[in-house]
Design a protein around this motif. Structure first.
Motif, short mmCIF file in Angstrom:
data_model
loop_
_atom_site.label_atom_id
_atom_site.label_comp_id
_atom_site.label_asym_id
_atom_site.label_seq_id
_atom_site.Cartn_x
_atom_site.Cartn_y
_atom_site.Cartn_z
N MET A 1 36.15 -40.98 -28.86
CA MET A 1 36.66 -40.06 -27.86
C MET A 1 37.24 -38.83 -28.54
N GLY A 2 37.05 -37.69 -27.88
CA GLY A 2 37.57 -36.45 -28.42
C GLY A 2 38.97 -36.15 -27.94
N ARG A 3 39.48 -35.03 -28.40
CA ARG A 3 40.84 -34.61 -28.06
C ARG A 3 41.01 -34.30 -26.57
N LEU A 4 39.92 -34.00 -25.89
CA LEU A 4 40.01 -33.61 -24.48
C LEU A 4 39.49 -34.69 -23.53
N ALA A 5 39.38 -35.91 -24.01
CA ALA A 5 38.88 -37.01 -23.18
C ALA A 5 39.73 -37.14 -21.92
N GLY A 6 39.06 -37.21 -20.78
CA GLY A 6 39.75 -37.38 -19.51
C GLY A 6 40.23 -36.08 -18.89
N LYS A 7 40.02 -34.95 -19.56
CA LYS A 7 40.45 -33.65 -19.04
C LYS A 7 39.30 -33.00 -18.29
N ILE A 8 39.62 -32.05 -17.44
CA ILE A 8 38.62 -31.29 -16.69
C ILE A 8 38.78 -29.83 -17.05
N ALA A 9 37.66 -29.17 -17.38
CA ALA A 9 37.67 -27.76 -17.75
C ALA A 9 36.78 -26.98 -16.79
N PHE A 10 37.29 -25.89 -16.25
CA PHE A 10 36.52 -24.96 -15.42
C PHE A 10 36.31 -23.70 -16.25
N ILE A 11 35.05 -23.37 -16.53
CA ILE A 11 34.73 -22.28 -17.44
C ILE A 11 33.78 -21.30 -16.76
N SER A 12 34.11 -20.02 -16.82
CA SER A 12 33.22 -19.01 -16.26
C SER A 12 32.36 -18.42 -17.38
N GLY A 13 31.21 -17.91 -17.01
CA GLY A 13 30.33 -17.28 -17.98
C GLY A 13 29.59 -18.26 -18.87
N THR A 14 29.21 -19.40 -18.31
CA THR A 14 28.58 -20.45 -19.12
C THR A 14 27.10 -20.20 -19.43
N GLY A 15 26.56 -19.09 -18.94
CA GLY A 15 25.14 -18.80 -19.17
C GLY A 15 24.81 -18.34 -20.57
N ALA A 16 25.80 -17.86 -21.32
CA ALA A 16 25.55 -17.35 -22.67
C ALA A 16 26.88 -17.05 -23.36
N GLY A 17 26.80 -16.76 -24.63
CA GLY A 17 27.95 -16.27 -25.39
C GLY A 17 29.13 -17.21 -25.47
N ILE A 18 30.31 -16.62 -25.34
CA ILE A 18 31.56 -17.38 -25.49
C ILE A 18 31.69 -18.46 -24.42
N GLY A 19 31.31 -18.16 -23.18
CA GLY A 19 31.40 -19.16 -22.12
C GLY A 19 30.54 -20.37 -22.40
N ARG A 20 29.32 -20.13 -22.89
CA ARG A 20 28.43 -21.24 -23.25
C ARG A 20 29.03 -22.04 -24.39
#
Length: 51
Positions: A1-20
């Motif tokens: 398991m990673g450091r963020l196991a069980g967490k939820i992340a909402f990320i904008s701009g996931t189509g490329a670059g930093i968001g991806r």
């Protein structure tokens, strides 16, 4: 398991670059990553990438 196991992340701009990169990193660390982008094809491509 990673450091963020069980967490939820909402990320904008996931189509490329930093968001991806952020979405892939969060997923790699165990978070459930939810994202959006104005470029629907790019966002769909990100979903298919391995974390």
């Amino acid at each position: 398991m990673g450091r963020l196991a069980g967490k939820i992340a909402f990320i904008s701009g996931t189509g490329a670059g930093i968001g991806r990169a952020a979405a892939l990193l969060f997923a790699t660390e165990g978070a459930s990553a939810f994202g959006c982008d104005i470029d629907a094809d790019g966002a769909a491509e990100t979903v298919e990438l391995p974390p």
